[in-house]
Design an enzyme around this catalytic site. Structure first.
Site, PDB file in Angstrom:
ATOM      1  N   GLY A 296      14.969   7.465 -17.442  1.00 34.99           N
ATOM      2  CA  GLY A 296      14.053   8.624 -17.107  1.00 34.99           C
ATOM      3  C   GLY A 296      13.679   9.390 -18.353  1.00 34.99           C
ATOM      4  O   GLY A 296      13.356   8.939 -19.358  1.00 34.99           O
TER       5      GLY A 296
ATOM      6  N   MET B 171       1.031  -1.106  -0.050  1.00 34.16           N
ATOM      7  CA  MET B 171       0.024  -0.073  -0.001  1.00 34.16           C
ATOM      8  C   MET B 171       0.875   1.094   0.058  1.00 34.16           C
ATOM      9  O   MET B 171       1.737   1.150   0.736  1.00 34.16           O
ATOM     10  CB  MET B 171      -0.831  -0.157   1.186  1.00 34.16           C
ATOM     11  CG  MET B 171      -1.686   1.204   1.222  1.00 34.16           C
ATOM     12  SD  MET B 171      -2.938   1.374  -0.101  1.00 34.16           S
ATOM     13  CE  MET B 171      -4.073   0.146   0.019  1.00 34.16           C
ATOM     14  N   ASP B 172       0.818   2.038  -0.950  1.00 34.89           N
ATOM     15  CA  ASP B 172       1.722   3.261  -1.057  1.00 34.89           C
ATOM     16  C   ASP B 172       1.181   4.433  -0.344  1.00 34.89           C
ATOM     17  O   ASP B 172      -0.034   4.766  -0.704  1.00 34.89           O
ATOM     18  CB  ASP B 172       1.928   3.629  -2.607  1.00 34.89           C
ATOM     19  CG  ASP B 172       2.644   2.522  -3.523  1.00 34.89           C
ATOM     20  OD1 ASP B 172       3.319   1.633  -2.490  1.00 34.89           O
ATOM     21  OD2 ASP B 172       2.768   2.582  -4.708  1.00 34.89           O
TER      22      ASP B 172
ATOM     23  N   GLY C 276      15.107   8.756 -21.726  1.00 35.25           N
ATOM     24  CA  GLY C 276      14.740   7.593 -22.751  1.00 35.25           C
ATOM     25  C   GLY C 276      15.231   6.323 -22.085  1.00 35.25           C
ATOM     26  O   GLY C 276      15.156   5.896 -20.713  1.00 35.25           O
TER      27      GLY C 276
ATOM     28  N   ALA D 214       2.628  -6.091  -7.816  1.00 35.25           N
ATOM     29  CA  ALA D 214       1.340  -5.791  -8.246  1.00 35.25           C
ATOM     30  C   ALA D 214       1.299  -4.438  -9.386  1.00 35.25           C
ATOM     31  O   ALA D 214       0.353  -4.692 -10.166  1.00 35.25           O
ATOM     32  CB  ALA D 214       0.765  -5.243  -7.105  1.00 35.25           C
TER      33      ALA D 214
ATOM     34  N   GLU E 278      12.288  -6.866  -4.940  1.00 36.98           N
ATOM     35  CA  GLU E 278      11.531  -6.507  -3.588  1.00 36.98           C
ATOM     36  C   GLU E 278      11.226  -7.497  -2.911  1.00 36.98           C
ATOM     37  O   GLU E 278      10.740  -7.240  -1.702  1.00 36.98           O
ATOM     38  CB  GLU E 278      10.497  -5.469  -3.978  1.00 36.98           C
ATOM     39  CG  GLU E 278      10.814  -4.073  -3.697  1.00 36.98           C
ATOM     40  CD  GLU E 278       9.655  -3.073  -4.209  1.00 36.98           C
ATOM     41  OE1 GLU E 278       9.897  -1.977  -4.632  1.00 36.98           O
ATOM     42  OE2 GLU E 278       8.385  -3.438  -4.149  1.00 36.98           O
TER      43      GLU E 278
ATOM     44  N   SER F  70       1.723   7.104 -17.856  1.00 35.29           N
ATOM     45  CA  SER F  70       1.741   7.022 -16.505  1.00 35.29           C
ATOM     46  C   SER F  70       2.210   8.104 -15.725  1.00 35.29           C
ATOM     47  O   SER F  70       1.932   8.362 -14.551  1.00 35.29           O
ATOM     48  CB  SER F  70       2.509   5.624 -15.984  1.00 35.29           C
ATOM     49  OG  SER F  70       3.841   5.777 -16.153  1.00 35.29           O
TER      50      SER F  70
ATOM     51  N   ASP G   1       7.596   0.390 -13.768  1.00 36.62           N
ATOM     52  CA  ASP G   1       6.608  -0.396 -13.863  1.00 36.62           C
ATOM     53  C   ASP G   1       5.646  -0.483 -14.980  1.00 36.62           C
ATOM     54  O   ASP G   1       5.311  -1.523 -15.401  1.00 36.62           O
ATOM     55  CB  ASP G   1       5.806  -0.416 -12.389  1.00 36.62           C
ATOM     56  CG  ASP G   1       6.715  -0.449 -11.177  1.00 36.62           C
ATOM     57  OD1 ASP G   1       7.907  -1.199 -11.346  1.00 36.62           O
ATOM     58  OD2 ASP G   1       6.348  -0.024 -10.044  1.00 36.62           O
TER      59      ASP G   1
ATOM     60  N   ASN H 168      17.299   0.852 -13.785  1.00 38.82           N
ATOM     61  CA  ASN H 168      17.504   2.242 -13.963  1.00 38.82           C
ATOM     62  C   ASN H 168      19.002   2.645 -14.125  1.00 38.82           C
ATOM     63  O   ASN H 168      19.713   1.658 -13.704  1.00 38.82           O
ATOM     64  CB  ASN H 168      16.605   3.112 -13.437  1.00 38.82           C
ATOM     65  CG  ASN H 168      16.728   2.940 -11.873  1.00 38.82           C
ATOM     66  OD1 ASN H 168      17.793   2.725 -11.363  1.00 38.82           O
ATOM     67  ND2 ASN H 168      15.780   3.211 -10.996  1.00 38.82           N
TER      68      ASN H 168
END
Ligand code: RIB
Length: 633
Positions: free
Chosen positions: A546, A340-341, A549, A370, A468, A606, A576, A512
């Site tokens: 980022g 839960m963020d 690209g 998720a 994670e 997003s 994600d 990344n």
């Protein structure tokens, strides 16, 4: 202008026009009737009798004939009462129970009370002839014009049945059962029509008619024994009974069986999972009936101009998804974290010893695993989640988000002993963010859970992994993937080191810039770091950069791609979104260059929205950029 003038214009006798105006036109051809009505409309002819009737209403009272006390009729009644009150009319309600005798009697009673008009709600029987009061019928099917010359407001239950079946067929279901009330033959007709349009036919055994008791005792078992993948129910009540039976059998909704109700109900949002239903707009219908009646009563329109068809829609909730066996070879399995963020908007990201204030904090479902599953589900990928939640309210919210995004949740376990994972995310105005994670249930996602659900990896094309969750679980999953010929897509995160043996089994490694610098430290360039990763056995390296690209390196290509040009509001879930779209594009048989373009646009969209899962773009949204994606590489 009088009736003779109209007759002359139409080339028919005045008595023909009169018959049509009074709906006594059974002996008149359809073409003549059409022609006469067109001329009447063109010249806006109002018969004398209506002109006389167009005096102000006498009592400002409307009589309403209803029958069954079902939920839908109640909604019509609320809407009628409210709309009537707004127009200065009061309502007298008579429960005619659909019986001819009662209908005739109540109509007389209502006329004696001097009502200006009568609305009959879903009565199969005709209103008596010779009523002086204006009349409007609410119907659930299209009928011939009223003999008594009133207007109809109607929707088609047959269409509702068609829409429910079509919705499921479009998702790929072919074996669909119907649990219908005895009086719902119209729904069956629509259901059969949807099949017929696809030149396929359902089995007779898939359709069951009965009352509640028959449905509980016979219908459900009969349908489910046919191995159907979805069920259409007459209403939420039947849907709810079915939910209970499916639960008893251990069948998950919608993973094992999808459920759709033909009639909607406020409770559809209170059941779990929330039930998808055909939307019959009760408010619109009730209001339209009152509008029509008042137009007639107040002499502004003749009844034949007030007939109206009401369009239906689908309220998509969480009880329908693609059948599990649909699109074999496209399967994507995500093994990963769910959090839960807690998103905290800050003026800048705080550094050591600093305190900053936030004016906006919001909790949204997240977690890299998720997020990837939801992203892939929204893009219509065939996606399965293996992960662990606490048996708490956060867990339920995340689970709902997965289900409503079309993710198969067979591999999701609710753990009684730990809390759902959490992430505390600071988001700066330029969209950049930092994250602190409390692992919670994710820490307990171990090899035994992966083993328990390893059959989900059978025939999968791709497995998405992040770090994670425990490295040991990742390692075990990778081994399983290799045995089952499943390609591994891995995003490293929150680690400084990775076990060397993992690299050689990674098909797509997507870190990344920061992550790659942590894993391959030293004063080497991005290109050199990618080369090192390839030398460790990784097949394809994509480093996300980022707003700059991304960079791809494999045995065939070495290429920089620009970022899709979007204004960032929150970049937390960009990677994600990228990975999930990348996997979906590959799973649909596209090459890696196209997949990078597809993924770049998914990530681009997003970052224009807040949060991670709510920010994931769906297929229709991404289709807006199809041209750009095609020309991307
Ligand atoms: O990638 C973003 C995600 O990282 C967040 O949703 C958070 O939960 C963490 O897992």
């Amino acid at each position: 202008m009088n009736i003779k003038d109209i007759a002359k214009l139409c080339g028919v006798s005045p008595s023909t026009v009169s018959k049509i105006l009074h709906n006594k036109d059974s002996d008149i051809s359809v073409e003549t009737r059409k022609k006469v009505l067109e001329i009447i409309k063109e010249y806006q002819y109002v018969p004398y009798s209506k002109v006389i009737n167009s005096a102000a209403p006498k009592t400002n009272m409307i009589g309403v004939l209803a029958s069954e006390n079902d939920y839908e009729v109640q909604q019509f009644l609320y809407a009628i009462e409210e709309a009537a009150a707004r127009k200065g009319y009061s309502v007298i309600l008579c429960n005619a129970k659909g019986e001819k005798e009662k209908i005739d009697k109540y109509c007389r009673v209502l006329e004696n009370k001097g009502v200006d008009g009568i609305i009959s709600v879903c009565q199969k029987e005709e209103l008596p002839e010779g009523l002086k009061a204006a009349q409007v019928r609410i119907l659930d099917e299209k009928k011939e014009n009223q003999k008594s010359g009133g207007a109809d407001i109607y929707f088609e239950l047959q269409e509702a049945g068609y829409m429910a079946a079509n919705y499921l067929l479009e998702k790929g279901h072919r074996k669909i059962a119907c649990l219908l009330r005895k009086e719902d033959a119209n729904i069956e007709e629509g259901f059969l029509l949807a099949y017929k349009e696809r030149f396929i036919s359902p089995e007779k055994e898939w359709i069951f008619f009965g009352n509640d008791e028959d449905i509980v005792n016979i219908g459900i078992a009969k349908c489910l024994n046919q191995d159907v993948t979805a069920v259409i129910c007459s209403d939420l009540e039947i849907g709810n009974i079915l939910y209970g039976k499916l639960r008893e059998r251990g069948d998950t909704i919608p993973n094992k069986i999808s459920v759709i109700s033909v009639r909607d109900h406020a409770m559809a949002e209170k059941v779990y999972p929330q039930m998808t239903a055909v939307h019959i707009p009760a408010r619109e219908i009730g209001e339209a009936a009152v509008d029509a009646l008042v137009e007639i009563v107040e002499g502004r329109k003749p009844a034949y101009e007030c007939r109206k068809k009401i369009e239906l829609g689908i309220n998509e909730r969480g009880s329908v998804m693609k059948p599990a066996n649909h699109d074999q070879g496209r399967k994507i399995v995500v093994v990963g974290s769910m959090n839960m963020d807690c998103m905290i908007n800050v003026s800048h990201i705080p550094t050591g010893g600093e305190t900053v204030r936030s004016g906006n904090i919001v909790s949204l479902p997240g977690g890299k695993g998720a997020n990837q599953a939801v992203g892939a589900g929204r893009l219509e990928g065939l996606v399965y989640m293996i992960g662990r939640l606490g048996n708490d309210s956060d867990g339920k919210v995340i689970y709902n988000s997965l289900v409503s995004s079309g993710v198969h949740t067979d591999g999701v376990v609710f753990d009684e002993n730990v809390l759902t994972g959490k992430a505390y995310i600071n988001v700066a105005p330029d969209g950049e963010s930092t994250i602190v994670i409390y692992g919670g249930a994710n820490e307990k996602l171990d090899r035994s859970q992966v083993k328990q659900f390893e059959q989900l990896l059978d025939e999968a094309a791709y497995c998405l992994l992040t770090l994670e969750i425990a490295e040991e679980t990742v390692e075990y999953t990778i081994q399983k993937c290799k045995k089952k010929n499943v390609e591994v897509i891995l995003k490293p995160s929150s680690v400084e080191k990775m076990k060397e043996s993992l690299f050689e089994n990674i098909d797509y490694f997507i870190p990344n810039e920061k992550e790659v610098k942590q894993l391959i430290p030293g004063d080497t360039s991005i290109e050199e770091k990618a080369e090192i990763l390839l030398s460790k056995g990784v097949k394809n390296v994509i480093i996300t950069l980022g707003h700059k690209g991304c960079y791809l390196k494999n045995a065939r290509y070495e290429k920089y791609f620009p970022a899709a040009d979007f204004y960032p509001l929150d970049t937390t879930g960009a990677a994600d979104a990228f990975i999930s779209a990348f996997a979906v594009a590959l799973s649909e048989g596209n090459d890696i260059l196209y997949a990078v373009g597809f993924a770049s646009y998914a990530a681009g969209v997003s970052i224009t929205r807040q949060g991670v899962q709510p920010a994931m773009v769906d297929r229709k949204g991404l289709a807006l950029y199809q041209e750009e994606i095609n020309g991307f590489a």
